[in-house]
Scaffold this motif. Structure first.
Motif, short mmCIF file in Angstrom:
data_model
loop_
_atom_site.label_atom_id
_atom_site.label_comp_id
_atom_site.label_asym_id
_atom_site.label_seq_id
_atom_site.Cartn_x
_atom_site.Cartn_y
_atom_site.Cartn_z
N ARG A 631 0.85 -1.19 0.00
CA ARG A 631 0.00 0.00 0.00
C ARG A 631 0.89 1.23 0.00
O ARG A 631 1.81 1.35 0.80
N ASP A 634 -0.03 6.24 3.41
CA ASP A 634 -1.34 6.62 3.93
C ASP A 634 -1.13 7.15 5.35
O ASP A 634 -1.69 6.62 6.29
N ARG A 679 -4.78 12.63 3.97
CA ARG A 679 -4.13 11.33 4.11
C ARG A 679 -4.52 10.47 2.92
O ARG A 679 -5.30 10.87 2.07
N MET A 752 -7.83 0.13 -2.03
CA MET A 752 -8.53 -0.19 -0.81
C MET A 752 -9.92 0.40 -0.91
O MET A 752 -10.10 1.48 -1.47
N GLU A 754 -12.45 1.70 1.59
CA GLU A 754 -12.55 1.97 3.03
C GLU A 754 -13.41 3.18 3.34
O GLU A 754 -13.36 3.71 4.45
N ASP A 778 -11.07 1.61 8.57
CA ASP A 778 -11.59 2.92 8.17
C ASP A 778 -13.05 2.84 7.75
O ASP A 778 -13.83 3.75 8.00
N ARG A 788 -11.69 5.98 15.29
CA ARG A 788 -10.94 4.78 15.69
C ARG A 788 -10.12 5.01 16.94
O ARG A 788 -9.92 4.12 17.74
MG MG Z 1 -7.28 2.50 6.35
#
Ligand code: MG
Ligand code: PEP
Length: 885
Positions: A631, A634, A679, A752, A754, A778, A788
């Protein structure tokens, strides 16, 4: 079955019900019936069905269906005949127990009454029959107190007060100079009964019932009422047990283990529940009632001593235990009483066991020809495998906890407390076992978490940084321990709650149980992880049944190696920002984040590139042609910005700027909602060079490893996509950079999923994606609108109060998040029928979530290394549940 509708009798070698009738008879009643029908020595009795409980719930307390009273009378007559005694009789009185028993196990949540049927007449008859007046009066005083509390509600006004019957008994004990209950003589016990009855009269304005039938119906009503008491209600919500299930009521002739030295009471397991070893295991007390064993007033003796003390009864117990285990084809947990040398069975059920015992018993039962591998796998509670993979607190010596937080990463750890990551590292290097205790952790603490045996934080949740990182390392971690107050500067902390404060300082020893979230003072005995050959056998069966692939979330070669040893079939998530936790590396990331322009960023990225290339290359070597999903960056900025003066000074120094200037930039970049801020791929839309350089690093690493004669299988993943256009642009950017750097090595690009929007427009996102990986951390955060990092402060209260059945960051929410995932899978595959779909949120290692992924048609799940075996088992069970041949 008899013509009776609401009442089923058992005893005397037959029964009207069977083990399969649990829904109607409850677990206890169904198994008593089964034991009776097998001809085992079970005191006669009857079960009033759960249907009556449902009737009571619908019509109100003490309202019963027509005909019930007559059925109870008829069943009671049968019990009298079999027991050779009569209820309320003045010469040979029958006493009964009245116990709850729901279809699902709810230990200790509902009520029980023993010795029912005693009054001033029958107590004398019991004294005469038994030749033991003290025994008779002891039974009577226990009964009046139990009935008074449970049925008549004579209880303390609040938790701080002593129970009124205990208070009265204490007065009588001190008057008679008796230290313990068993020191009370007959006259003192008579006095206790009189005082208890007076207490009932004072408190309820009604005399204690002498009529034994009135006693019986009072007790039946109370047990049904206890189905809806608050603790049963909370327990049901926690365990997902529907309230509509109801409880049964078991009325059974009493047998006495406290009539003399040829009497006993005890519990036994057909195998050792801690190790799984095939041996009768348990304990007993001579001349005692069942509750004495539980209350811990006397120390019970190990079961093998029974062979010396009461050999005939012991031999009979061994015979019955074997017969029951063979019959139920599982390890049994037995309750028994021996009266005048004769064994009586009071309960059998499948025994609770440790993770190690669970694996060993399942594999042994297959070897003994009692189970098929398929049945053995279905019996495995995947989440209990945690215990096999991590050290745990010795269940035989478990102390009382001083605090509780969220069980963020399992296993147990003992160590000296330190309050900073640097201290953790220093102490560890000196050879000390340490625990890192922080208000919260940030990426800079990673070296401390690595050095520490376990981490405890006051804040956070199940997917906060500390939790995710600790799980990845397989280290114990407790988050959201809200009673914890840390003063790192003073090197002290305190656990505050319930009007008490327990202070600790640096160097004090604590024990953490990451599997329960409990904190203990001082060292507790641990038992190490044991990966026996049985686990290997079990996992071979598991792999032959499952369809889902199981990958791992790993950011380092060490994690990747661990995961492969646990059977991981690829990396489903390599979080590249996690590769920057070391101090010299985090500096480069900070430099990049704080750069004023593209040139500044490229300078910082040039430092990052070789580190990333080498890391990726090593990861590819370890994974050796298995798929590796990388990935791209992020970093929620707040996790990576420098905060302290010295961190700011370090960055300033590295980039040749004034600390003030850097501090101003930090202030400018700080966000109100960093988790929803700048992000994920948003960083690369604004600063494309970040992903460009990362793709270049991956490409160069691939070329290097292929040049060594190895194969690579690379999947590049773009995080936090909300609109298809983000992915379209970044795919072009990344593909060009990778192709150029690698010289044409094949790769794929996916995304992803999310964010809820991504699920809704998944069909269009799929136009640019070779695969989807659901980032359910997420996706849960954004679907619930729950942070979170902050939810740990209040979510436990939601779960405690039953507002939520479980923490949705732990167990995938099938109704909300799950529905979005299904929408996303449908959309993606509508565009690309063969689209590869996986999950890489923390749910990827949680059994019920893995089962969800199987049903939703995923190709793989990805989880932290230590959860790989758990996911494999859950995947196999999901496939078997579907009836795969
Ligand atoms: Mg995430
Ligand atoms: C997720 O959101 O589920 C995920 C795997 O990404 P992260 O936890 O790194 O945000």
């Amino acid at each position: 079955m008899s013509s009776a509708t609401f009442v089923k009798s058992f005893g005397g070698g037959s029964a009207e019900g069977r083990a399969r009738d649990k829904a109607l008879l409850g677990g206890k009643g169904a198994n008593l019936a089964e034991m009776a029908s097998l001809g085992l020595p079970v005191p006669p009795g009857f079960t009033i069905t759960t249907e009556v409980c449902r009737y009571v719930m619908a019509h109100g307390a003490d309202q019963y269906p027509d005909g019930l009273a007559a059925e109870v009378d008829a069943a009671l007559t049968k019990v009298e005949e079999l027991a050779g005694a009569r209820f309320g009789d003045s010469t040979t009185p029958l006493l009964v127990s009245v116990r709850s028993g729901a279809p699902a196990s709810m230990p200790g949540m509902m009520d029980t009454i023993l010795n029912l049927g005693l009054n001033d007449t029958t107590v004398d008859a019991l004294a005469k029959k038994s030749g033991n007046a003290r025994f008779a009066w002891d039974c009577y005083r226990r009964f009046v107190a139990m009935y008074g509390e449970v049925v008549l509600g004579v209880v303390a006004e609040s938790e701080e007060h002593e129970q009124p019957f205990d208070q009265v008994l204490d007065q009588i004990k001190s008057k008679h100079r008796a230290n313990r209950d068993q020191d009370l003589k007959e006259d003192a016990l008579r006095e206790a009964v009189a005082a208890f009855k007076q207490l009932v009269l004072d408190r309820t304005k009604t005399a204690f019932p002498d009529d034994v039938k009135a006693q019986l119906w009072g007790a039946i009503g109370a047990v049904f009422r206890s189905w809806n008491n608050p603790r049963a209600d909370v327990y049901r919500k926690m365990q997902n047990i529907p309230a509509s299930m109801g409880t049964a009521v078991n009325v059974q002739a009493m047998v006495f283990g406290n009539l003399g030295d040829d009497c006993a009471t005890g519990v036994a397991f057909t195998r050792n529940p801690a190790t799984g070893t095939a041996e009768l295991y348990g304990e007993f007390l001579i001349n005692a009632q069942g509750e004495d064993v539980v209350a811990g007033i006397r120390t019970p003796e190990p079961i093998h001593e029974l062979a010396q003390k009461l050999p005939a009864a012991h031999a009979e117990l061994v015979r019955v235990a074997k017969l029951l285990e063979d019959h139920f084809r599982d390890m049994q947990d037995l309750e028994f009483t021996i009266q005048a040398g004769q064994l009586f069975m009071l309960q059998t059920r499948n025994g609770k066991r440790t993770g190690i015992a669970m694996v060993k018993v399942a594999v042994d039962l297959v070897a003994e020809g009692k189970l098929t591998p398929r049945e053995a796998v279905m019996r495995i509670d995947a989440s209990k495998l945690d215990e096999v993979l991590h050290p745990t607190i010795d269940p035989k010596a478990r102390p009382t906890p001083i605090a509780k937080g969220l069980p963020a990463s399992p296993g147990a750890a003992i160590g000296k407390v330190v309050f900073t990551a640097n201290a953790a590292e220093e102490w560890h290097n000196r050879g000390e076992e340490v625990l890192l205790v922080r208000t919260e952790t940030s990426p800079e603490d990673i070296h401390g978490m690595k050095a520490a045996a376990g981490t405890l934080t006051a804040r956070g949740g199940m997917t906060s940084h500390a939790a995710v990182v600790a799980r990845g390392m397989g280290k114990c971690c407790i988050t959201a321990c809200t009673s914890l107050r840390v003063d790192a500067a003073k090197k002290t902390a305190a656990f505050v709650g319930g009007g008490k404060e327990i202070k600790i300082k640096e160097g004090d020893v604590l024990t953490l149980d990451g599997s329960t979230g409990e904190v203990f003072v001082g060292p507790s005995p641990l038992v190490p992880a044991q990966l026996g050959k049985e686990l290997g056998t079990l996992m071979e069966w598991v792999d032959s049944f499952r369809r889902l692939k199981v990958r791992t979330n790993a950011d380092t070669p060490t994690d990747a190696r661990t995961a492969r040893s646990f059977g991981a079939e690829g990396i489903g998530l390599c979080r590249t920002e996690h590769m920057f936790f070391q101090p010299e590396r985090i500096l480069a990331v900070r430099e990049m984040i704080l750069a004023n322009d593209e040139t500044g960023r490229r300078t910082a990225l040039a430092k990052i590139l070789p580190m990333q290339r080498d890391d990726f290359a090593e990861l590819f070597r370890v994974m050796d042609d298995l798929p590796v999903t990388i990935r791209l960056l992020d970093p929620p900025l707040h996790e990576f910005l420098p905060h302290t003066e010295s961190e700011i000074a370090d960055v300033a120094n590295a980039v040749g700027r004034a600390p003030k200037e850097v501090a101003a930039k930090v202030a400018e970049l700080s966000e109100a909602n960093p988790m929803l801020g700048h992000r994920g791929c948003r960083l690369a839309i604004t600063f494309p060079e970040i992903y460009e350089i990362q793709a270049q690093a991956i490409g160069e690493a691939a070329k290097l490893v292929v040049g060594e004669g190895k194969r690579v299988h690379i999947e590049i993943m773009i995080p936090l996509v909300m609109v298809p256009e983000e992915l379209r642009r970044l795919r072009v950017l990344v593909s060009e950079a990778f192709a150029k750097a690698s010289g044409g090595i094949p790769f794929t690009v996916g995304t992803m999923i999310e964010l809820p929007r991504a699920c809704v427009v998944a069909d269009r996102i799929a136009e640019h994606a070779d695969f989807f990986s659901f980032g359910t951390n997420d996706l849960t955060q954004t679907t619930f609108g729950l942070s979170r990092d902050d939810a740990g402060r209040f979510l436990p209260a939601y779960v405690d109060q039953g507002v939520l059945a479980v923490d949705p960051f732990v167990v995938l929410d099938p109704d909300g998040v799950g529905a979005l995932i299904e929408l996303g899978v449908r959309g993606g595959r509508a565009t690309k029928p063969g689209l590869k779909v996986g999950i890489c949120g923390e749910h990827g290692g949680e059994p019920s979530s893995v089962e969800f992924c199987h049903r939703a048609g995923f190709d793989y799940v990805s989880c932290s290394p230590f959860r790989v075996p758990i996911a494999r088992v859950a995947a196999a069970k999901a496939a078997l549940a579907e009836g795969k041949p």
